[in-house]
Design a protein around this motif. Sequence first.
Motif, PDB file in Angstrom:
ATOM      1  N   VAL A   1      13.696   5.389  67.956  1.00 40.58           N
ATOM      2  CA  VAL A   1      13.125   4.347  68.686  1.00 40.58           C
ATOM      3  C   VAL A   1      12.451   3.291  67.877  1.00 40.58           C
ATOM      4  CG1 VAL A   1      12.985   5.715  70.939  1.00 40.58           C
ATOM      5  CG2 VAL A   1      11.083   5.484  69.197  1.00 40.58           C
ATOM      6  N   SER A   2      12.834   3.436  66.569  1.00 33.18           N
ATOM      7  CA  SER A   2      12.001   2.383  65.482  1.00 33.18           C
ATOM      8  C   SER A   2      12.713   0.960  65.838  1.00 33.18           C
ATOM      9  CB  SER A   2      12.462   2.833  64.099  1.00 33.18           C
ATOM     10  OG  SER A   2      13.580   2.890  63.728  1.00 33.18           O
ATOM     11  N   PRO A   3      12.158  -0.050  65.549  1.00 35.84           N
ATOM     12  CA  PRO A   3      12.690  -1.393  65.627  1.00 35.84           C
ATOM     13  C   PRO A   3      13.863  -1.568  64.866  1.00 35.84           C
ATOM     14  CG  PRO A   3      10.214  -1.601  65.657  1.00 35.84           C
ATOM     15  CD  PRO A   3      10.425  -0.014  65.307  1.00 35.84           C
ATOM     16  N   SER A   4      13.749  -0.927  63.528  1.00 37.86           N
ATOM     17  CA  SER A   4      14.990  -1.500  62.589  1.00 37.86           C
ATOM     18  C   SER A   4      16.177  -0.680  63.290  1.00 37.86           C
ATOM     19  CB  SER A   4      14.644  -1.001  61.278  1.00 37.86           C
ATOM     20  OG  SER A   4      14.477   0.454  61.324  1.00 37.86           O
ATOM     21  N   ASN A   5      16.127   0.502  63.725  1.00 34.63           N
ATOM     22  CA  ASN A   5      17.321   1.238  64.380  1.00 34.63           C
ATOM     23  C   ASN A   5      17.627   0.568  65.638  1.00 34.63           C
ATOM     24  OD1 ASN A   5      17.685   3.006  62.556  1.00 34.63           O
ATOM     25  ND2 ASN A   5      16.251   4.521  63.472  1.00 34.63           N
ATOM     26  N   ALA A   6      16.775  -0.114  66.322  1.00 36.79           N
ATOM     27  CA  ALA A   6      17.235  -0.819  67.530  1.00 36.79           C
ATOM     28  C   ALA A   6      17.941  -2.183  67.218  1.00 36.79           C
ATOM     29  CB  ALA A   6      15.917  -1.356  68.413  1.00 36.79           C
ATOM     30  N   VAL A   7      17.588  -2.886  66.158  1.00 35.60           N
ATOM     31  CA  VAL A   7      18.187  -4.005  65.713  1.00 35.60           C
ATOM     32  C   VAL A   7      19.609  -3.456  65.330  1.00 35.60           C
ATOM     33  CG1 VAL A   7      18.310  -5.493  63.745  1.00 35.60           C
ATOM     34  CG2 VAL A   7      15.946  -5.271  65.000  1.00 35.60           C
ATOM     35  N   MET A   8      19.833  -2.500  64.390  1.00 33.30           N
ATOM     36  CA  MET A   8      21.104  -2.009  63.904  1.00 33.30           C
ATOM     37  C   MET A   8      21.905  -1.673  65.454  1.00 33.30           C
ATOM     38  SD  MET A   8      21.799  -1.276  60.756  1.00 33.30           S
ATOM     39  CE  MET A   8      22.496   0.031  60.460  1.00 33.30           C
ATOM     40  N   ALA A   9      21.278  -1.191  66.267  1.00 29.54           N
ATOM     41  CA  ALA A   9      22.258  -0.807  67.360  1.00 29.54           C
ATOM     42  C   ALA A   9      22.683  -1.990  68.136  1.00 29.54           C
ATOM     43  CB  ALA A   9      21.523  -0.046  68.595  1.00 29.54           C
ATOM     44  N   ILE A  10      21.697  -3.310  68.116  1.00 26.90           N
ATOM     45  CA  ILE A  10      21.887  -4.486  68.736  1.00 26.90           C
ATOM     46  C   ILE A  10      23.172  -5.241  67.871  1.00 26.90           C
ATOM     47  CG2 ILE A  10      21.316  -6.596  69.032  1.00 26.90           C
ATOM     48  CD1 ILE A  10      18.543  -5.283  69.653  1.00 26.90           C
ATOM     49  N   LEU A  11      23.236  -5.050  66.695  1.00 30.15           N
ATOM     50  CA  LEU A  11      24.206  -5.554  65.617  1.00 30.15           C
ATOM     51  C   LEU A  11      25.481  -4.715  65.744  1.00 30.15           C
ATOM     52  CD1 LEU A  11      22.044  -6.146  62.378  1.00 30.15           C
ATOM     53  CD2 LEU A  11      22.807  -7.958  64.252  1.00 30.15           C
ATOM     54  N   GLN A  12      25.526  -3.407  66.226  1.00 31.27           N
ATOM     55  CA  GLN A  12      26.711  -2.869  66.396  1.00 31.27           C
ATOM     56  C   GLN A  12      27.471  -3.597  67.646  1.00 31.27           C
ATOM     57  OE1 GLN A  12      25.437   1.226  66.547  1.00 31.27           O
ATOM     58  NE2 GLN A  12      25.840   1.427  64.334  1.00 31.27           N
TER      59      GLN A  12
ATOM     60  N   ARG B   1       8.481 -10.844  69.178  1.00 31.14           N
ATOM     61  CA  ARG B   1       9.221 -11.879  68.488  1.00 31.14           C
ATOM     62  C   ARG B   1      10.634 -11.544  68.591  1.00 31.14           C
ATOM     63  NH1 ARG B   1      11.390 -12.714  63.737  1.00 31.14           N
ATOM     64  NH2 ARG B   1      10.588 -10.757  62.942  1.00 31.14           N
ATOM     65  N   LEU B   2      11.013 -10.428  68.176  1.00 29.28           N
ATOM     66  CA  LEU B   2      12.472 -10.139  68.100  1.00 29.28           C
ATOM     67  C   LEU B   2      13.265  -9.949  69.519  1.00 29.28           C
ATOM     68  CD1 LEU B   2      12.609  -7.477  65.037  1.00 29.28           C
ATOM     69  CD2 LEU B   2      13.537  -9.903  65.132  1.00 29.28           C
ATOM     70  N   ALA B   3      12.194  -9.438  70.493  1.00 30.44           N
ATOM     71  CA  ALA B   3      12.905  -9.268  71.688  1.00 30.44           C
ATOM     72  C   ALA B   3      13.093 -10.698  72.325  1.00 30.44           C
ATOM     73  CB  ALA B   3      11.737  -8.637  72.541  1.00 30.44           C
TER      74      ALA B   3
ATOM     75  N   CYS C   1      20.424 -16.497  65.562  1.00 29.10           N
ATOM     76  CA  CYS C   1      19.714 -15.179  66.109  1.00 29.10           C
ATOM     77  C   CYS C   1      20.243 -14.169  65.479  1.00 29.10           C
ATOM     78  CB  CYS C   1      20.321 -15.045  67.601  1.00 29.10           C
ATOM     79  SG  CYS C   1      19.455 -16.011  68.897  1.00 29.10           S
ATOM     80  N   MET C   2      21.661 -13.929  64.956  1.00 28.46           N
ATOM     81  CA  MET C   2      22.054 -12.864  64.296  1.00 28.46           C
ATOM     82  C   MET C   2      21.609 -12.981  62.742  1.00 28.46           C
ATOM     83  SD  MET C   2      23.904 -11.230  66.170  1.00 28.46           S
ATOM     84  CE  MET C   2      25.025 -10.100  64.824  1.00 28.46           C
ATOM     85  N   GLU C   3      21.212 -14.203  62.081  1.00 24.90           N
ATOM     86  CA  GLU C   3      20.718 -13.969  60.745  1.00 24.90           C
ATOM     87  C   GLU C   3      19.329 -13.623  60.872  1.00 24.90           C
ATOM     88  OE1 GLU C   3      21.073 -18.069  59.120  1.00 24.90           O
ATOM     89  OE2 GLU C   3      23.298 -18.128  59.485  1.00 24.90           O
ATOM     90  N   GLU C   4      18.462 -13.790  61.918  1.00 25.27           N
ATOM     91  CA  GLU C   4      17.137 -13.509  62.213  1.00 25.27           C
ATOM     92  C   GLU C   4      17.215 -11.897  62.193  1.00 25.27           C
ATOM     93  OE1 GLU C   4      13.213 -14.691  64.407  1.00 25.27           O
ATOM     94  OE2 GLU C   4      14.921 -16.043  64.478  1.00 25.27           O
ATOM     95  N   LEU C   5      18.104 -11.265  62.950  1.00 21.97           N
ATOM     96  CA  LEU C   5      18.031 -10.030  63.119  1.00 21.97           C
ATOM     97  C   LEU C   5      18.486  -9.272  61.754  1.00 21.97           C
ATOM     98  CD1 LEU C   5      19.791  -9.539  66.669  1.00 21.97           C
ATOM     99  CD2 LEU C   5      17.508  -9.349  66.031  1.00 21.97           C
ATOM    100  N   GLN C   6      19.251 -10.173  61.115  1.00 21.11           N
ATOM    101  CA  GLN C   6      19.678  -9.415  59.933  1.00 21.11           C
ATOM    102  C   GLN C   6      18.614  -9.393  58.641  1.00 21.11           C
ATOM    103  OE1 GLN C   6      22.885  -8.055  59.805  1.00 21.11           O
ATOM    104  NE2 GLN C   6      22.362  -7.024  57.869  1.00 21.11           N
TER     105      GLN C   6
END
Length: 159
Positions: A11-22, A76-78, A149-154
Amino acid sequence: MTSAACESFDVSPSNAVMAILQCQNQRARTYASLALVLRSTSLPETSITNALNNATVTFNEIGAAVNEQITRLPDRLANVVSSLQQMEREKLQVTVRQATLRRERARLEQTSGGADGDAFDGRGEVEVSRELAECTREMQRIVEGINACMEELQEELEE
């Protein structure tokens, strides 16, 4: 299957971001497949409708998986991901509109040699081409927003 491909069990934010990028990668693959069908001017409308329906189901599943991940992100990321989701919905709408206009223009060219005023709704090739150019500009705006948005997530992943 679709949502499982972009779910994160940590449930970490970085793993959530990875899942969103996938999920975004899966969206891109779905768009590529859909684009092949939508660009065709010779497929029957039922094939095009089926492809759109299948893509819509996939996009809805991806959207639901992304929404699950949003809860794991800082505000912010949400907000970035919520904007991304909205832009993806807009992108699908514009994609469908572009495909409709391309098919309409192709029919005009085939049936009348492109004479103005012969489109199914009374519009001519000039009007259809103008609307298609507007859609192209709108798509460019949407894609630029999605890329931002993708750049910001990356960048978040790199921190």
